[in-house]
Design a protein around this motif. Structure first.
Motif, mmCIF file in Angstrom:
data_model
loop_
_atom_site.group_PDB
_atom_site.id
_atom_site.type_symbol
_atom_site.label_atom_id
_atom_site.label_comp_id
_atom_site.label_asym_id
_atom_site.label_seq_id
_atom_site.Cartn_x
_atom_site.Cartn_y
_atom_site.Cartn_z
ATOM 1 N N ILE A 1 17.024 -0.860 122.188
ATOM 2 C CA ILE A 1 18.019 -1.788 122.745
ATOM 3 C C ILE A 1 19.346 -1.680 121.996
ATOM 4 O O ILE A 1 20.418 -1.644 122.617
ATOM 5 C CB ILE A 1 17.459 -3.227 122.739
ATOM 6 C CG1 ILE A 1 16.363 -3.349 123.801
ATOM 7 C CG2 ILE A 1 18.558 -4.258 122.938
ATOM 8 C CD1 ILE A 1 15.521 -4.597 123.700
ATOM 9 N N LEU A 2 19.309 -1.606 120.678
ATOM 10 C CA LEU A 2 20.557 -1.487 119.913
ATOM 11 C C LEU A 2 21.258 -0.160 120.207
ATOM 12 O O LEU A 2 22.488 -0.100 120.299
ATOM 13 C CB LEU A 2 20.280 -1.648 118.423
ATOM 14 C CG LEU A 2 19.930 -3.072 117.986
ATOM 15 C CD1 LEU A 2 19.364 -3.082 116.569
ATOM 16 C CD2 LEU A 2 21.136 -3.988 118.095
ATOM 17 N N THR A 3 20.486 0.900 120.379
ATOM 18 C CA THR A 3 21.063 2.197 120.742
ATOM 19 C C THR A 3 21.705 2.120 122.127
ATOM 20 O O THR A 3 22.803 2.632 122.348
ATOM 21 C CB THR A 3 19.993 3.300 120.700
ATOM 22 O OG1 THR A 3 19.479 3.382 119.359
ATOM 23 C CG2 THR A 3 20.555 4.650 121.110
ATOM 24 N N ALA A 4 21.017 1.468 123.076
ATOM 25 C CA ALA A 4 21.569 1.303 124.422
ATOM 26 C C ALA A 4 22.843 0.467 124.391
ATOM 27 O O ALA A 4 23.799 0.750 125.135
ATOM 28 C CB ALA A 4 20.532 0.667 125.342
ATOM 29 N N LEU A 5 22.902 -0.550 123.538
ATOM 30 C CA LEU A 5 24.120 -1.366 123.413
ATOM 31 C C LEU A 5 25.264 -0.517 122.865
ATOM 32 O O LEU A 5 26.383 -0.579 123.371
ATOM 33 C CB LEU A 5 23.866 -2.581 122.518
ATOM 34 C CG LEU A 5 25.069 -3.471 122.243
ATOM 35 C CD1 LEU A 5 25.676 -4.014 123.546
ATOM 36 C CD2 LEU A 5 24.675 -4.619 121.311
ATOM 37 N N ALA A 6 24.992 0.288 121.848
ATOM 38 C CA ALA A 6 26.030 1.178 121.302
ATOM 39 C C ALA A 6 26.517 2.146 122.379
ATOM 40 O O ALA A 6 27.721 2.378 122.517
ATOM 41 C CB ALA A 6 25.508 1.931 120.087
ATOM 42 N N ASP A 7 25.592 2.688 123.169
ATOM 43 C CA ASP A 7 25.974 3.601 124.254
ATOM 44 C C ASP A 7 26.834 2.884 125.292
ATOM 45 O O ASP A 7 27.803 3.445 125.802
ATOM 46 C CB ASP A 7 24.739 4.198 124.917
ATOM 47 C CG ASP A 7 24.004 5.172 124.007
ATOM 48 O OD1 ASP A 7 24.584 5.633 122.999
ATOM 49 O OD2 ASP A 7 22.820 5.460 124.297
ATOM 50 N N LEU A 8 26.479 1.640 125.622
ATOM 51 C CA LEU A 8 27.275 0.861 126.573
ATOM 52 C C LEU A 8 28.686 0.638 126.031
ATOM 53 O O LEU A 8 29.675 0.794 126.761
ATOM 54 C CB LEU A 8 26.607 -0.488 126.849
ATOM 55 C CG LEU A 8 27.393 -1.444 127.749
ATOM 56 C CD1 LEU A 8 27.472 -0.901 129.170
ATOM 57 C CD2 LEU A 8 26.746 -2.824 127.741
#
Length: 141
Positions: free
Chosen positions: A8-15
């Motif tokens: 989830i944190l990786t997906a937030l950084a990608d967003l």
């Protein structure tokens, strides 16, 4: 395989990287030079104490990640900062579930501060709390 929290944190950084022309770092130290477009640093933050449901056992988090937003652009600094905050809000609003990984993602209002830098233009910075609502089957996953 990464934990749900890390995914989830990786997906937030990608967003956040979809915000044009503004670099996003994750858990890094503030660099010596701030790009003219600004800079974002995502901190993992605190998952907090989870709510727990049984049968099946699930841990429900309201994880508080922190996004540091920094702008140092001379005369247009305040306007650049305001535009950057707006683009962050638009990115978060466009994908409230991080492609289905979260139940809900919401950003809280920033509290901007002006920081004097000796021999350079003043920095405008803020921490934007980003609340990630998600569930995991194990508190360590």
């Amino acid at each position: 395989m990464p934990s749900p929290r890390e995914t989830i944190l990786t997906a937030l950084a990608d967003l956040l990287r979809t915000v044009p022309h503004v670099p996003v770092l994750r858990g890094e130290v503030l660099p010596e030079r701030i790009p003219p477009s600004g800079l974002m640093i995502l901190r993992d933050g605190n998952p907090g104490a989870p709510g727990v449901t049984l049968s099946p056992l699930m841990y429900h988090y309201q994880h508080r990640a922190e996004l540091e937003v920094i702008v140092q652009a001379g005369e247009e600094r305040d306007a650049r900062f305001d535009r950057l905050i707006g683009r962050i809000g638009a990115a978060v609003s466009a994908d409230r579930s991080l492609r289905g990984l979260c139940d809900w993602v919401e950003a809280e209002a920033p509290e901007p501060v002006d920081l004097a830098v000796e021999g350079s233009a003043t920095i405008k910075a803020a921490i934007i709390p980003i609340i990630l609502h998600y569930a995991a089957g194990d508190p360590l996953s």
